[in-house]
Design a protein around this motif. Structure first.
Motif, PDB file in Angstrom:
ATOM      1  N   PRO A 144      -7.116  11.310  -0.221  1.00  0.00           N
ATOM      2  CA  PRO A 144      -8.274  10.546  -0.686  1.00  0.00           C
ATOM      3  C   PRO A 144      -8.604  10.783  -2.159  1.00  0.00           C
ATOM      4  O   PRO A 144      -9.207   9.916  -2.806  1.00  0.00           O
ATOM      5  N   ASP A 145      -8.211  11.945  -2.708  1.00  0.00           N
ATOM      6  CA  ASP A 145      -8.525  12.244  -4.101  1.00  0.00           C
ATOM      7  C   ASP A 145      -7.965  11.192  -5.046  1.00  0.00           C
ATOM      8  O   ASP A 145      -8.462  11.049  -6.172  1.00  0.00           O
ATOM      9  N   ARG A 146      -6.946  10.454  -4.627  1.00  0.00           N
ATOM     10  CA  ARG A 146      -6.367   9.446  -5.513  1.00  0.00           C
ATOM     11  C   ARG A 146      -7.379   8.337  -5.837  1.00  0.00           C
ATOM     12  O   ARG A 146      -7.213   7.595  -6.802  1.00  0.00           O
ATOM     13  N   PHE A 147      -8.434   8.212  -5.009  1.00  0.00           N
ATOM     14  CA  PHE A 147      -9.454   7.186  -5.250  1.00  0.00           C
ATOM     15  C   PHE A 147     -10.678   7.727  -5.989  1.00  0.00           C
ATOM     16  O   PHE A 147     -11.643   6.991  -6.199  1.00  0.00           O
ATOM     17  N   LEU A 148     -10.655   8.986  -6.359  1.00  0.00           N
ATOM     18  CA  LEU A 148     -11.743   9.580  -7.128  1.00  0.00           C
ATOM     19  C   LEU A 148     -11.451   9.440  -8.616  1.00  0.00           C
ATOM     20  O   LEU A 148     -10.323   9.107  -9.009  1.00  0.00           O
ATOM     21  N   PRO A 149     -12.452   9.668  -9.483  1.00  0.00           N
ATOM     22  CA  PRO A 149     -12.220   9.545 -10.931  1.00  0.00           C
ATOM     23  C   PRO A 149     -10.997  10.335 -11.385  1.00  0.00           C
ATOM     24  O   PRO A 149     -10.825  11.496 -11.029  1.00  0.00           O
ATOM     25  N   GLY A 150     -10.141   9.658 -12.134  1.00  0.00           N
ATOM     26  CA  GLY A 150      -8.915  10.281 -12.613  1.00  0.00           C
ATOM     27  C   GLY A 150      -7.715  10.029 -11.736  1.00  0.00           C
ATOM     28  O   GLY A 150      -6.576  10.265 -12.145  1.00  0.00           O
ATOM     29  N   ALA A 163      -5.024   7.684  -9.292  1.00  0.00           N
ATOM     30  CA  ALA A 163      -4.317   6.419  -9.504  1.00  0.00           C
ATOM     31  C   ALA A 163      -5.056   5.230  -8.894  1.00  0.00           C
ATOM     32  O   ALA A 163      -4.881   4.099  -9.325  1.00  0.00           O
ATOM     33  N   GLY A 164      -5.889   5.510  -7.890  1.00  0.00           N
ATOM     34  CA  GLY A 164      -6.611   4.433  -7.230  1.00  0.00           C
ATOM     35  C   GLY A 164      -8.058   4.302  -7.672  1.00  0.00           C
ATOM     36  O   GLY A 164      -8.833   3.568  -7.055  1.00  0.00           O
ATOM     37  N   GLU A 165      -8.422   5.014  -8.746  1.00  0.00           N
ATOM     38  CA  GLU A 165      -9.810   4.967  -9.219  1.00  0.00           C
ATOM     39  C   GLU A 165     -10.205   3.520  -9.519  1.00  0.00           C
ATOM     40  O   GLU A 165      -9.510   2.799 -10.239  1.00  0.00           O
ATOM     41  N   GLY A 166     -11.343   3.105  -8.955  1.00  0.00           N
ATOM     42  CA  GLY A 166     -11.837   1.762  -9.218  1.00  0.00           C
ATOM     43  C   GLY A 166     -10.979   0.652  -8.639  1.00  0.00           C
ATOM     44  O   GLY A 166     -11.058  -0.491  -9.093  1.00  0.00           O
ATOM     45  N   VAL A 167     -10.143   0.967  -7.635  1.00  0.00           N
ATOM     46  CA  VAL A 167      -9.268  -0.055  -7.074  1.00  0.00           C
ATOM     47  C   VAL A 167     -10.092  -1.239  -6.570  1.00  0.00           C
ATOM     48  O   VAL A 167     -11.181  -1.074  -6.011  1.00  0.00           O
ATOM     49  N   ASP A 168      -9.593  -2.424  -6.799  1.00  0.00           N
ATOM     50  CA  ASP A 168     -10.275  -3.651  -6.416  1.00  0.00           C
ATOM     51  C   ASP A 168      -9.631  -4.189  -5.141  1.00  0.00           C
ATOM     52  O   ASP A 168      -8.561  -4.798  -5.193  1.00  0.00           O
ATOM     53  N   GLY A 228       0.798  -1.217   0.000  1.00  0.00           N
ATOM     54  CA  GLY A 228       0.000   0.000   0.000  1.00  0.00           C
ATOM     55  C   GLY A 228       0.831   1.268   0.000  1.00  0.00           C
ATOM     56  O   GLY A 228       0.321   2.340  -0.349  1.00  0.00           O
ATOM     57  N   ARG A 229       2.105   1.161   0.402  1.00  0.00           N
ATOM     58  CA  ARG A 229       2.972   2.340   0.468  1.00  0.00           C
ATOM     59  C   ARG A 229       4.094   2.281  -0.575  1.00  0.00           C
ATOM     60  O   ARG A 229       5.064   3.019  -0.481  1.00  0.00           O
ATOM     61  N   ASP A 230       3.948   1.428  -1.561  1.00  0.00           N
ATOM     62  CA  ASP A 230       4.978   1.234  -2.581  1.00  0.00           C
ATOM     63  C   ASP A 230       5.024   2.454  -3.498  1.00  0.00           C
ATOM     64  O   ASP A 230       4.074   2.723  -4.240  1.00  0.00           O
ATOM     65  N   GLU A 231       6.135   3.182  -3.473  1.00  0.00           N
ATOM     66  CA  GLU A 231       6.237   4.414  -4.256  1.00  0.00           C
ATOM     67  C   GLU A 231       6.290   4.143  -5.755  1.00  0.00           C
ATOM     68  O   GLU A 231       6.098   5.052  -6.555  1.00  0.00           O
ATOM     69  N   ARG A 232       6.543   2.896  -6.165  1.00  0.00           N
ATOM     70  CA  ARG A 232       6.490   2.568  -7.593  1.00  0.00           C
ATOM     71  C   ARG A 232       5.060   2.530  -8.110  1.00  0.00           C
ATOM     72  O   ARG A 232       4.817   2.651  -9.299  1.00  0.00           O
ATOM     73  N   GLU A 233       4.098   2.340  -7.194  1.00  0.00           N
ATOM     74  CA  GLU A 233       2.689   2.216  -7.590  1.00  0.00           C
ATOM     75  C   GLU A 233       1.849   3.414  -7.169  1.00  0.00           C
ATOM     76  O   GLU A 233       0.814   3.695  -7.774  1.00  0.00           O
ATOM     77  N   TRP A 234       2.256   4.095  -6.106  1.00  0.00           N
ATOM     78  CA  TRP A 234       1.468   5.198  -5.564  1.00  0.00           C
ATOM     79  C   TRP A 234       2.322   6.466  -5.513  1.00  0.00           C
ATOM     80  O   TRP A 234       3.406   6.457  -4.942  1.00  0.00           O
ATOM     81  N   GLU A 235       1.816   7.536  -6.080  1.00  0.00           N
ATOM     82  CA  GLU A 235       2.531   8.809  -6.022  1.00  0.00           C
ATOM     83  C   GLU A 235       2.447   9.366  -4.595  1.00  0.00           C
ATOM     84  O   GLU A 235       1.367   9.426  -4.004  1.00  0.00           O
TER      85      GLU A 235
END
Length: 454
Positions: A366-372, A374-379, A352-359
Motif C-alpha cells: 500500500p505504501d506505493r499509493f502514499l506520497p513519494g 509510484a501510485g501517489e495521486g493515481v487517478d 494493474g500488474r504491468d511490471e513496466r509501470e509498477w515495481e
C-alpha cells in the motif's frame, strides 16, 4: 493492443469467431487504452448485442446493456444524480451502520466456532445494503436470502449456460429449449420477489412519502425509476419487466464486486500482519477507543486506509476485464485499426500488474499509493492517464465508483477495528483465482478473528 515497439502477441490480440465472423480485440497496454477510451471514447462507448437478451425477448433498456444514446444517458443520469450523488449517499448512512452491525455480529458468531468462512458473510451483508438502497425497505433475513438466491442463480445461469445462443440462434433455440425454459423460469421467480417490493414503493410515493412502518426508508432507487419517462417512446413509463431488470442490475453491480474486493483485501491483510497493524493504528488514532463505529467522515482522514483499498484493487481487481465495448466506426489507435463493429475488451488485471509501470507488481504494498510512491495521486477514473482501471474508464466507467470506494473503505476499517485477522494453520491464505461472475479466491478465506474491543 500496444505501442509499435511492444510485442504484438502480448498486448494486441485479434480473435475471429468462425461462426459469427465477429472480431474481438483485447487491449492490455495502458497508453493505448487511454487513447481508445478517453481520447476517442465516443467511438467506443457502445455495447455489443447479447444473444441471450434477444432470445429472452428482452430489450436493452439497462445502464450496462443500452447502446450509447438517449436511453442510456437518461438511465445513467438518473442513477448518478438521484441515488449515487453524495447528498443521496448520505441518506443511506443509517443503512450502512445497520449493515455494519449485521456483518460484525455474523463474523463474531462464525469466529466463535473456529475459522470463519467470510466470503458468504460479505456477500450477505453487501446484498442487505443494496436491497435496502434499491427498495427502501429493511427486510428480514429470509426475504433477503430468497432474493439473493434468485439473483445469483439467474446470474450464474445466464453467464454460464446462455452463451450458446450466440451461435445460429434460429437453430440453438430449438436444440437448447430446456435452457430457455429454465432462464424464463428464473426471470419469473425474480419478478415474483421484486414486483411486490416495487409496488410497495408505488404505494409509498402515492401516499406522499409517508412511511408505512419504521423499516421504511425515505428514499430508494426504485423511487427514481418510477419517475422515469422514455421520451423516445412517447414518454411512456418503464414497464414492470424493465423495472425488475434495472433493479436486478443494481443489485448485481454492487454486491459481488464489493464482496469480492473485501475478500481479497482482507486476505492480503491476513497474509501481511505488519500492514494490518499499521492500518489498525491509523484507525485507532482517528476514531479513538470510545467512539462506537467508524464514520463516513473518519475514513476521509485515513490515507493509509485508502492506500490499502487501492492496492487491493490494483492487485486483485474483481473483474479482470471491463464489460465489452463495440466500435461505432473504423478507428485508428496507435498503429492499429479497429474496424467498425469489432468488440473491444480491456485487460484490467494486466494493466494493474504491468511490471513496466509498477515495481514488484505481485507484492502487496500500500505504501506505493502514499506520497513519494509510484501510485501517489493515481487517478482511478483514468482521465489524466491510466495506470489501473478497476472501474473501467471513459464514458462507460462504472457509475458506482464513488460509492464502491466508500463501501470498501468503510467496511475494511470497521472489520480491522473490531478484529485482528490471523492466518489459521491448515487454512493458509492461497491467492489462486477462480472465475465466477467476478474473479474470486479459489480457496475461500477462512481466518481466525480475535476481538480487539470488548
Amino acid at each position: 493492443m500496444a505501442s509499435p515497439s511492444a510485442p504484438k502477441d502480448k498486448f494486441f490480440e485479434k480473435i475471429i469467431n468462425p461462426y459469427l465472423a465477429e472480431l474481438s480485440i483485447f487491449v492490455a497496454d495502458r497508453r493505448l487504452a487511454h487513447a481508445a477510451l478517453v481520447e476517442r471514447g465516443a467511438a467506443l462507448a457502445d455495447r455489443p448485442t447479447l444473444a441471450s437478451v434477444r432470445i429472452m425477448g428482452e430489450n436493452d433498456n439497462t445502464i450496462t446493456r443500452a447502446s450509447y444514446g438517449p436511453v442510456w444517458r437518461l438511465l445513467r443520469r438518473n442513477l448518478v444524480s438521484e441515488t449515487l450523488h453524495p447528498s443521496r449517499v448520505r441518506l443511506f448512512a443509517p443503512a450502512r451502520s445497520w449493515v455494519r452491525r449485521v456483518l460484525l455480529d455474523k463474523l463474531r458468531d462464525e469466529s466463535s466456532s473456529g475459522g470463519a468462512a467470510v466470503v458468504e458473510t460479505f456477500q450477505y451483508a453487501m446484498f442487505c445494503l443494496l436491497v435496502l438502497m434499491c427498495f427502501g425497505e429493511l427486510l428480514d433475513e429470509p426475504a433477503v436470502r430468497a432474493i439473493a438466491a434468485a439473483q445469483r442463480d439467474q446470474l450464474l445461469y445466464i453467464t454460464g449456460k446462455m452463451a450458446v445462443f450466440a451461435f445460429f440462434p434460429s437453430l440453438t433455440k430449438h436444440l437448447f429449449r430446456d435452457r430457455l425454459r429454465t432462464a424464463h423460469a428464473m426471470r419469473r421467480r425474480q419478478k415474483e420477489l421484486l414486483v411486490p417490493l416495487i409496488n410497495a414503493r408505488r404505494e409509498y410515493k402515492s401516499s406522499g412519502g409517508e412511511p408505512r412502518k419504521e423499516t421504511t426508508f425515505e428514499h430508494s432507487y426504485v423511487d427514481t425509476l418510477l419517475d422515469i419517462k422514455l421520451p423516445e417512446e412517447g414518454d411512456r413509463p418503464l414497464t414492470d419487466n424493465e423495472l425488475v431488470i434495472l433493479c436486478s442490475e443494481f443489485l448485481n453491480a454492487g454486491t459481488d464486486t464489493t464482496s469480492t474486493g473485501l475478500q481479497w483485501i482482507m486476505a492480503e491483510l491476513v497474509k501481511n500482519p505488519a500492514i494490518q497493524e499499521k492500518l489498525y493504528e491509523e484507525i485507532k488514532a482517528t476514531t479513538g477507543d470510545d467512539q462506537e463505529e467508524v464514520s463516513g467522515d473518519d475514513i476521509h482522514k485515513m490515507p493509509y486506509l485508502k492506500a490499502v483499498v487501492l492496492e487491493g484493487l490494483r492487485k486483485h481487481p474483481p473483474g479482470h476485464f471491463v464489460l465489452p465495448h463495440k466500435a461505432a466506426e473504423d478507428m485508428e489507435i496507435g498503429d492499429y485499426l479497429i474496424p467498425k463493429g469489432a468488440t473491444v475488451n480491456f485487460m484490467v488485471a494486466e494493466m494493474g500488474r504491468d511490471e513496466r509501470e509498477w515495481e514488484k507488481p505481485l507484492e502487496f504494498s500500500p505504501d506505493r499509493f502514499l506520497p513519494g510512491g509510484a501510485g501517489e495521486g493515481v487517478d482511478v477514473t483514468g482521465n489524466r492517464e491510466i495506470k489501473m482501471m478497476p472501474f473501467g474508464v471513459g464514458r462507460r466507467i462504472c457509475a458506482g465508483l464513488g460509492i464502491a470506494m466508500l463501501h470498501l473503505e468503510y467496511f475494511v476499517a470497521s472489520m480491522v477495528r473490531e478484529f485482528e485477522w490471523q492466518e489459521v494453520a491448515g487454512e493458509e491464505v492461497d491467492f489462486a483465482e477462480k472465475n465466477e461472475f467476478t474473479v474470486v479466491m479459489k480457496k475461500p478465506l477462512r481466518p481466525r478473528l480475535v476481538p480487539r474491543r470488548s
